[in-house]
Design a protein around this motif. Structure first.
Motif, mmCIF file in Angstrom:
data_model
loop_
_atom_site.group_PDB
_atom_site.id
_atom_site.type_symbol
_atom_site.label_atom_id
_atom_site.label_comp_id
_atom_site.label_asym_id
_atom_site.label_seq_id
_atom_site.Cartn_x
_atom_site.Cartn_y
_atom_site.Cartn_z
ATOM 1 N N LEU A 203 0.799 -1.220 0.000
ATOM 2 C CA LEU A 203 0.000 0.000 0.000
ATOM 3 C C LEU A 203 0.833 1.272 0.000
ATOM 4 N N GLY A 204 0.406 2.249 -0.803
ATOM 5 C CA GLY A 204 0.854 3.615 -0.701
ATOM 6 C C GLY A 204 2.336 3.848 -0.847
ATOM 7 N N GLY A 205 2.768 5.044 -0.408
ATOM 8 C CA GLY A 205 4.163 5.449 -0.553
ATOM 9 C C GLY A 205 5.168 4.564 0.136
ATOM 10 N N PRO A 206 4.896 4.090 1.347
ATOM 11 C CA PRO A 206 5.867 3.199 2.009
ATOM 12 C C PRO A 206 5.819 1.765 1.517
ATOM 13 N N GLN A 207 4.781 1.395 0.766
ATOM 14 C CA GLN A 207 4.580 0.021 0.294
ATOM 15 C C GLN A 207 4.481 -0.964 1.462
ATOM 16 N N PHE A 208 3.605 -0.635 2.401
ATOM 17 C CA PHE A 208 3.307 -1.532 3.514
ATOM 18 C C PHE A 208 2.234 -2.536 3.109
ATOM 19 N N SER A 231 -0.888 11.895 1.646
ATOM 20 C CA SER A 231 -0.191 12.770 2.581
ATOM 21 C C SER A 231 1.287 12.403 2.624
ATOM 22 N N VAL A 232 2.132 13.293 2.137
ATOM 23 C CA VAL A 232 3.577 13.039 2.189
ATOM 24 C C VAL A 232 4.071 12.976 3.638
ATOM 25 N N PRO A 233 3.650 13.897 4.538
ATOM 26 C CA PRO A 233 4.098 13.753 5.929
ATOM 27 C C PRO A 233 3.715 12.419 6.556
ATOM 28 N N ASP A 234 2.512 11.931 6.290
ATOM 29 C CA ASP A 234 2.124 10.620 6.822
ATOM 30 C C ASP A 234 3.011 9.513 6.249
ATOM 31 N N THR A 235 3.310 9.601 4.957
ATOM 32 C CA THR A 235 4.170 8.608 4.312
ATOM 33 C C THR A 235 5.558 8.591 4.939
ATOM 34 N N LEU A 236 6.169 9.763 5.059
ATOM 35 C CA LEU A 236 7.533 9.845 5.576
ATOM 36 C C LEU A 236 7.602 9.438 7.041
ATOM 37 N N ALA A 237 6.645 9.883 7.831
ATOM 38 C CA ALA A 237 6.640 9.536 9.252
ATOM 39 C C ALA A 237 6.377 8.048 9.455
ATOM 40 N N SER A 238 5.567 7.455 8.601
ATOM 41 C CA SER A 238 5.292 6.027 8.716
ATOM 42 C C SER A 238 6.547 5.208 8.443
ATOM 43 N N ILE A 239 7.324 5.612 7.449
ATOM 44 C CA ILE A 239 8.602 4.941 7.176
ATOM 45 C C ILE A 239 9.521 5.068 8.388
ATOM 46 N N ALA A 240 9.621 6.276 8.940
ATOM 47 C CA ALA A 240 10.483 6.496 10.098
ATOM 48 C C ALA A 240 10.019 5.685 11.300
ATOM 49 N N ASN A 241 8.715 5.631 11.517
ATOM 50 C CA ASN A 241 8.187 4.877 12.650
ATOM 51 C C ASN A 241 8.500 3.391 12.492
ATOM 52 N N TYR A 242 8.375 2.877 11.273
ATOM 53 C CA TYR A 242 8.717 1.473 11.023
ATOM 54 C C TYR A 242 10.163 1.205 11.444
ATOM 55 N N LEU A 243 11.087 2.052 11.013
ATOM 56 C CA LEU A 243 12.498 1.829 11.321
ATOM 57 C C LEU A 243 12.765 1.966 12.815
#
Length: 419
Positions: A203-208, A231-243
């Motif tokens: 799904l989406g920008g992070p490909q979750f 939402s680019v902020p949601d995408t970027l923050a989701s990647i960061a939260n995963y890591l």
């Protein structure tokens, strides 16, 4: 008549019809019956499980009412169809990892990544402060996964996932992901058509995958939705939260390209053979750039990383490299992310040591070699045809045992020699 008996009769009838007519599994004549059984499965099998997870009837009907099977997906086994033989599998990185590190592709990703790093500087600063993951790493993953949001995500995720859950080869895994997708619709109040995905259901920008979305996606822009599509902020923050949730160590880098002398055996590679970076330095490892390893890193653990053995560049990696691997279980992927991130933020130059071509060979050939190594007492990490770090170290151990200079990577000659 019970549902299960009805479904069995329906599928048996379909199989008999296919055998009688000699029609192939994907012929148009057979699809109507399979589609009917698919909708029976949705209603009688999937709906009770979704309801037990708190999915409302309205959400379920909106999401599944107009679904149809996605016949072009890979790895399908329609009910009643003869089992297909797996095709010959080859991987480009076996022939040359350089293909994975295409300089043309990297140049495009670097240019666009630098632009995105400037464009989203303010939210990236806040994200980095909250999660401890460098902005360049976050942006690099975004670029690798979806080209900074430019890649098309044309598929309805529910259709992809439900197709695989109904007639894919890994039904249990995809049924769980289908239920997770329905939970997303319920919790974030998206319409059923909003979950756009790749052909694999990511799904989406992070490909979750949906289960990962439920664990790691965040609403960073505060609009009440974890919108990783728009939402680019949601995408970027989701990647960061995963890591962060996978133990990214704030203040540490991912790794450093290094010169590894022959005195350091390539059999010392891997996450189970870490030692202080100062120890690697004492053994003769140097940074390829000529600069010293950062003083704050030397007392911390580093790992020898040689994705192509002596056929390519070597690295001293930190634990953060293996955090990147949790995003995609591939040395090449994690290395690509780290390298791209460095080129976005620092100097746009390729890896110094070139990748050498070990020759063209199949995954099956590697698997046979692994089986022979296992029979001789070596640990290859599973005879799966993939050249992971355990296979690389096993190859090197075999070479050293037989008086050969260890390369820790197969080539056509070595595949014949290991008996």
């Amino acid at each position: 008549m019970t549902h299960s008996r009805h479904l069995l009769i329906l599928l048996a009838s379909l199989a008999l019809a296919m055998l009688a007519t000699g029609s192939p599994a994907f012929a148009a004549l057979d699809r109507t019956g399979v589609e009917r059984s698919f909708h029976v499965w949705l209603e009688r099998q999937l709906w009770p499980k979704a309801r037990a997870r708190g999915v409302s009837r309205a959400t379920f009907v909106d999401a599944t009412g107009n679904l149809s099977l996605q016949w072009k997906l890979p790895d399908l086994q329609p009910p009643g169809a003869p089992k297909a033989r797996p095709g010959k599998q080859r991987q480009s990185e076996f022939r040359s990892p350089a293909r994975y590190f295409s300089q043309r592709n990297l140049a495009t990703l670097v240019a666009l990544g630098r632009d995105r790093l400037r464009q989203w500087h303010a939210p990236l600063q806040r994200i980095e402060a909250r999660y401890g993951v460098p902005a360049r790493i976050i942006v690099a993953i975004w670029g690798r996964e979806t080209g900074y949001g430019r890649a098309s995500l044309p598929h309805n995720a529910l259709a992809v996932l439900a197709t695989q859950a109904f007639m894919g080869r890994r039904k249990e895994i995809f049924e769980e992901e289908t239920l997770a997708a329905l939970t997303i619709l319920e919790e974030d109040h998206f319409p059923g058509t909003a979950l756009k995905s790749s052909w694999a259901g990511a799904l989406g920008g992070p490909q979750f995958l949906p289960s990962k979305f439920l664990k790691y996606a965040v609403d960073f822009d505060g609009d009440g939705k974890r919108d990783i599509w728009n939402s680019v902020p949601d995408t970027l923050a989701s990647i960061a939260n995963y890591l962060k949730q996978h133990d990214w160590q704030s203040g540490r880098d991912w790794g450093y390209e290094a010169e590894i002398p022959r005195a350091i055996s390539c059999t010392l590679e891997g996450p189970d053979q870490g030692r202080p970076i100062s120890s690697w330095i004492a053994a003769g490892a140097t940074r390829i750039s000529g600069r010293p390893f950062p003083a704050n890193e030397r007392a911390h653990t580093g790992y020898l990383l040689m994705p192509a053995g002596r056929f390519g560049p070597a690295f001293i990696a930190t634990p953060n490299f293996y955090v990147l691997k949790t995003y995609n279980e591939s040395d090449a992927y994690a290395l690509f992310i780290g390298h791209l991130a460095d080129r976005i933020a620092y100097t746009d130059t390729p890896l110094v040591t070139p990748w050498r071509d070990p020759g063209d060979f199949s995954r099956r050939a590697v698997q046979l070699m692994q089986e022979r190594l296992v029979a001789s007492g070596y640990d290859v990490g599973g005879a799966d045809g993939l050249v992971g770090f355990k296979t690389r170290t096993a190859i090197g151990q075999w070479q050293e045992r037989h008086g050969m200079a260890a390369t820790c990577y197969p080539d056509e000659t070595l595949l014949r020699q290991i008996r």
